[in-house]
Write a protein that holds these residues in place. Structure first.
Motif, PDB file in Angstrom:
ATOM      1  N   ILE A 172     -56.741 -11.513   1.500  1.00  0.00           N
ATOM      2  CA  ILE A 172     -55.960 -12.460   0.693  1.00  0.00           C
ATOM      3  C   ILE A 172     -54.939 -11.728  -0.153  1.00  0.00           C
ATOM      4  CG2 ILE A 172     -56.101 -14.118  -1.210  1.00  0.00           C
ATOM      5  CD1 ILE A 172     -58.795 -15.008  -0.064  1.00  0.00           C
ATOM      6  N   GLN A 173     -55.347 -10.624  -0.781  1.00  0.00           N
ATOM      7  CA  GLN A 173     -54.419  -9.850  -1.613  1.00  0.00           C
ATOM      8  C   GLN A 173     -53.269  -9.294  -0.772  1.00  0.00           C
ATOM      9  OE1 GLN A 173     -56.831  -6.916  -3.608  1.00  0.00           O
ATOM     10  NE2 GLN A 173     -57.560  -8.365  -5.147  1.00  0.00           N
ATOM     11  N   THR A 174     -53.587  -8.824   0.431  1.00  0.00           N
ATOM     12  CA  THR A 174     -52.547  -8.284   1.306  1.00  0.00           C
ATOM     13  C   THR A 174     -51.580  -9.379   1.741  1.00  0.00           C
ATOM     14  OG1 THR A 174     -54.140  -6.639   2.127  1.00  0.00           O
ATOM     15  CG2 THR A 174     -52.126  -6.947   3.402  1.00  0.00           C
ATOM     16  N   THR A 175     -52.110 -10.535   2.086  1.00  0.00           N
ATOM     17  CA  THR A 175     -51.253 -11.666   2.482  1.00  0.00           C
ATOM     18  C   THR A 175     -50.402 -12.145   1.309  1.00  0.00           C
ATOM     19  OG1 THR A 175     -52.849 -12.354   4.162  1.00  0.00           O
ATOM     20  CG2 THR A 175     -51.259 -14.000   3.412  1.00  0.00           C
ATOM     21  N   LYS A 179     -49.361 -10.298  -1.107  1.00  0.00           N
ATOM     22  CA  LYS A 179     -48.316  -9.291  -1.304  1.00  0.00           C
ATOM     23  C   LYS A 179     -47.203  -9.479  -0.268  1.00  0.00           C
ATOM     24  CE  LYS A 179     -48.602  -6.857  -4.030  1.00  0.00           C
ATOM     25  NZ  LYS A 179     -48.094  -6.940  -5.424  1.00  0.00           N
ATOM     26  N   ALA A 180     -47.571  -9.845   0.950  1.00  0.00           N
ATOM     27  CA  ALA A 180     -46.558 -10.125   1.972  1.00  0.00           C
ATOM     28  C   ALA A 180     -45.707 -11.328   1.565  1.00  0.00           C
ATOM     29  CB  ALA A 180     -47.233 -10.384   3.318  1.00  0.00           C
ATOM     30  N   LEU A 181     -46.335 -12.326   0.937  1.00  0.00           N
ATOM     31  CA  LEU A 181     -45.582 -13.491   0.469  1.00  0.00           C
ATOM     32  C   LEU A 181     -44.626 -13.109  -0.656  1.00  0.00           C
ATOM     33  CD1 LEU A 181     -45.031 -16.518   0.509  1.00  0.00           C
ATOM     34  CD2 LEU A 181     -47.001 -16.842  -0.998  1.00  0.00           C
ATOM     35  N   GLU A 182     -45.071 -12.263  -1.580  1.00  0.00           N
ATOM     36  CA  GLU A 182     -44.178 -11.771  -2.637  1.00  0.00           C
ATOM     37  C   GLU A 182     -42.989 -11.027  -2.039  1.00  0.00           C
ATOM     38  OE1 GLU A 182     -46.016  -9.569  -5.816  1.00  0.00           O
ATOM     39  OE2 GLU A 182     -47.860 -10.730  -5.661  1.00  0.00           O
ATOM     40  N   LEU A 183     -43.251 -10.219  -1.027  1.00  0.00           N
ATOM     41  CA  LEU A 183     -42.178  -9.482  -0.355  1.00  0.00           C
ATOM     42  C   LEU A 183     -41.198 -10.442   0.302  1.00  0.00           C
ATOM     43  CD1 LEU A 183     -40.842  -6.908   0.723  1.00  0.00           C
ATOM     44  CD2 LEU A 183     -42.559  -6.884   2.567  1.00  0.00           C
ATOM     45  N   LEU A 184     -41.715 -11.477   0.952  1.00  0.00           N
ATOM     46  CA  LEU A 184     -40.848 -12.471   1.589  1.00  0.00           C
ATOM     47  C   LEU A 184     -39.947 -13.149   0.559  1.00  0.00           C
ATOM     48  CD1 LEU A 184     -39.935 -14.302   3.907  1.00  0.00           C
ATOM     49  CD2 LEU A 184     -41.956 -15.726   3.481  1.00  0.00           C
ATOM     50  N   VAL A 240     -37.311  -4.975  -4.118  1.00  0.00           N
ATOM     51  CA  VAL A 240     -37.614  -5.150  -2.701  1.00  0.00           C
ATOM     52  C   VAL A 240     -38.310  -3.913  -2.147  1.00  0.00           C
ATOM     53  CG1 VAL A 240     -36.639  -5.542  -0.403  1.00  0.00           C
ATOM     54  CG2 VAL A 240     -35.659  -6.704  -2.389  1.00  0.00           C
ATOM     55  N   PHE A 241     -37.718  -2.739  -2.448  1.00  0.00           N
ATOM     56  CA  PHE A 241     -38.303  -1.495  -1.940  1.00  0.00           C
ATOM     57  C   PHE A 241     -39.681  -1.245  -2.550  1.00  0.00           C
ATOM     58  CE2 PHE A 241     -33.618  -0.388  -1.684  1.00  0.00           C
ATOM     59  CZ  PHE A 241     -33.532  -0.714  -0.342  1.00  0.00           C
ATOM     60  N   ALA A 242     -39.830  -1.590  -3.827  1.00  0.00           N
ATOM     61  CA  ALA A 242     -41.131  -1.404  -4.486  1.00  0.00           C
ATOM     62  C   ALA A 242     -42.194  -2.292  -3.835  1.00  0.00           C
ATOM     63  CB  ALA A 242     -41.009  -1.724  -5.969  1.00  0.00           C
ATOM     64  N   LEU A 243     -41.825  -3.518  -3.472  1.00  0.00           N
ATOM     65  CA  LEU A 243     -42.775  -4.423  -2.823  1.00  0.00           C
ATOM     66  C   LEU A 243     -43.131  -3.961  -1.416  1.00  0.00           C
ATOM     67  CD1 LEU A 243     -41.452  -7.897  -4.022  1.00  0.00           C
ATOM     68  CD2 LEU A 243     -43.717  -6.930  -4.469  1.00  0.00           C
ATOM     69  N   ILE A 244     -42.168  -3.340  -0.721  1.00  0.00           N
ATOM     70  CA  ILE A 244     -42.473  -2.799   0.606  1.00  0.00           C
ATOM     71  C   ILE A 244     -43.536  -1.709   0.494  1.00  0.00           C
ATOM     72  CG2 ILE A 244     -41.557  -1.486   2.567  1.00  0.00           C
ATOM     73  CD1 ILE A 244     -38.891  -2.923   2.149  1.00  0.00           C
ATOM     74  N   ILE A 245     -43.373  -0.823  -0.495  1.00  0.00           N
ATOM     75  CA  ILE A 245     -44.355   0.245  -0.711  1.00  0.00           C
ATOM     76  C   ILE A 245     -45.701  -0.349  -1.122  1.00  0.00           C
ATOM     77  CG2 ILE A 245     -44.901   2.295  -2.057  1.00  0.00           C
ATOM     78  CD1 ILE A 245     -42.615   2.677  -0.065  1.00  0.00           C
ATOM     79  N   ASP A 246     -45.664  -1.365  -1.999  1.00  0.00           N
ATOM     80  CA  ASP A 246     -46.901  -2.002  -2.450  1.00  0.00           C
ATOM     81  C   ASP A 246     -47.608  -2.701  -1.291  1.00  0.00           C
ATOM     82  OD1 ASP A 246     -48.865  -2.726  -4.183  1.00  0.00           O
ATOM     83  OD2 ASP A 246     -47.665  -4.134  -5.352  1.00  0.00           O
ATOM     84  N   TYR A 247     -46.843  -3.360  -0.434  1.00  0.00           N
ATOM     85  CA  TYR A 247     -47.402  -4.015   0.751  1.00  0.00           C
ATOM     86  C   TYR A 247     -48.068  -2.986   1.654  1.00  0.00           C
ATOM     87  CZ  TYR A 247     -47.330  -6.821   5.107  1.00  0.00           C
ATOM     88  OH  TYR A 247     -47.661  -7.486   6.260  1.00  0.00           O
TER      89      TYR A 247
END
Length: 356
Positions: A225-228, A230-235, A317-324
C-alpha cells in the motif's frame, strides 16, 4: 448494477429474521427485519462486536422505555424525552453505533396501548434481539468475507491504473482533462484500499501458526500500500509539472522514461511474484531497474547547467522517483524474505474476486 455479497446477506438476514419471528409466533416480525438491517456488518469480527454492542443498546432502550411508560405513560412528548435520554446513555457508554437500534426499541415498546404492557415490551425486545442474532448468523455462515482476496486485487488494480498513467505521461500521450478526472477516482480507490486493509487486519485467526503468517502478510500488504501510494504521489507530481518535464533536454527525458519503465515493470512483477504467478528468476534485477546513482548523476549534470532555470520546480519530481525506488527496494526485500525464509506458509491462495 452488480449484486454484492453484503446486499445479498442483508436480504437473507431480513428473510431469516421474519421467518424466525413467525416460527416463535411473535407479533410484528417487521421489527425483527428492521433490527437485522441495522446489524449487518462487513466482517465477521465487526458483526461479533456489533451483536455485543446492540445487546447493550437494546437493553438500555428497553429499560428506559419500560420505566418511563410505567411512571409517565406514553405521551409523544415523553417518548421524545426518553429518546434524548437513550442517546445520551449510549454516548456515555461509548456505543454510539447502537443509537439507531436503541431508538427503534424505545419507539416500538412505548407505542403500546395494551394493558399487558410488560408482556408487550418483552415481546418487542425479543423481536429486536432476534433480528440482531439473524444478521450475525447470516454473516457467519453465508459467504463469509475474504478480505485478503479483496485487498490484493484492490492493490493490484489500483497499481495497474497508476502505472498506466505514469507510462502515458512520460510518453506525452495524456489528455489533461482525462487524467485530472481519473485522479479523483484514484483517490477513492486509495481510501477503499485502506479500508480493506483494516478489515483484513480485523479478521480473527484461531491458531498460533496462522497468527504468525497473518502478521507477516500484514507487513507485506502495508508495504504494498505504501509503495502504491508513493506511485500515486509521483503520478500527481508528474501531472503537475508536465510542462516543465516536456521542456527538459531529450536525453534526460529519455532517461526518466527508461527509469520509470524499469521501476513500474519491477512493481508489477513484485505483485505477481507475491502470488507465485511468475518465477523468481524472471524478476527484473533490482539494481538494473533502479540504478539510482546513474539517475542522480544525470539529474545533477542538468542542475549544473546555468541555462536550466526549471530545476527548482522539477526537484520534487526527481525526489519522488528516488523515494518510489526506495519503497520498491523495501518491498522487494520483504517479498524475498517471505518467499525464501518462510516457505512453509509462503504459498498465497486467493479466492476468486467477489463484488462488495
Amino acid at each position: 448494477m452488480k449484486l454484492g455479497a453484503r446486499m445479498i446477506k442483508t436480504g437473507l438476514a431480513i428473510s431469516l429474521s421474519i421467518y424466525l419471528a413467525m416460527l416463535f409466533q411473535l407479533d410484528q416480525p417487521a421489527f425483527a427485519a428492521i433490527a437485522a438491517t441495522f446489524a449487518i456488518q462487513p466482517s465477521i469480527y465487526r458483526s461479533y462486536q456489533t451483536i455485543l454492542e446492540q445487546v447493550q443498546g437494546n437493553v438500555v432502550g428497553a429499560l428506559f422505555a419500560i420505566i418511563f411508560v410505567i411512571l409517565l405513560g406514553n405521551n409523544p412528548f415523553v417518548i421524545g424525552f426518553v429518546v434524548v435520554l437513550v442517546i445520551a446513555a449510549n454516548l456515555k457508554m461509548k456505543i454510539a453505533k447502537t443509537i439507531p437500534l436503541s431508538i427503534v426499541t424505545v419507539i416500538v415498546i412505548m407505542e403500546s396501548h395494551t394493558e399487558n404492557f410488560i408482556g408487550f415490551a418483552i415481546d418487542r425486545f425479543l423481536l429486536i434481539m432476534l433480528g440482531v442474532l439473524s444478521a450475525f448468523l447470516v454473516n457467519l455462515v453465508f459467504m463469509p468475507p475474504k478480505y485478503e482476496t479483496k485487498l490484493y486485487y484492490k492493490i493490484s488494480d489500483h497499481t495497474d491504473e497508476i502505472i498506466k498513467w505514469i507510462r502515458m505521461i512520460t510518453r506525452h500521450a495524456t489528455e489533461h482533462s482525462a487524467i485530472k478526472e481519473d485522479l479523483t477516482h484514484l483517490k477513492e480507490n486509495r481510501f477503499k484500499m485502506d479500508q480493506y486493509y483494516l478489515l483484513y487486519k480485523e479478521e480473527r485467526t484461531y491458531f498460533r501458526s496462522n497468527k504468525y503468517t497473518k502478521t507477516r502478510k500484514l507487513v507485506l500488504y502495508r508495504q504494498m500500500i505504501q509503495t502504491t501510494n508513493k506511485a500515486l504521489e509521483l503520478l500527481k507530481s508528474l501531472h503537475r509539472h508536465e510542462n516543465e518535464l516536456n521542456n527538459m533536454p531529450e536525453p534526460l527525458q529519455e532517461l526518466i522514461q527508461l527509469k520509470l519503465d524499469g521501476l513500474t515493470n519491477f512493481h508489477e512483477q513484485m505483485l505477481l511474484k507475491y502470488t507465485d504467478k511468475i518465477r523468481a528468476q524472471h524478476t527484473l534485477d533490482m539494481d538494473e531497474a533502479i540504478n539510482k546513482k546513474a539517475l542522480m548523476t544525470c539529474i545533477m549534470s542538468y542542475y549544473k547547467n546555468p541555462e536550466n532555470e526549471d530545476w527548482i520546480e522539477l526537484f520534487p519530481v526527481f525526489a519522488l522517483i528516488i523515494d518510489y525506488a526506495d519503497q520498491l527496494e523495501h518491498l522487494n526485500t520483504l517479498v524475498e524474505s517471505f518467499k525464501n525464509y518462510h516457505q512453509e506458509d509462503s504459498e498465497v491462495q486467493l479466492d476468486q474476486r467477489l463484488e462488495d
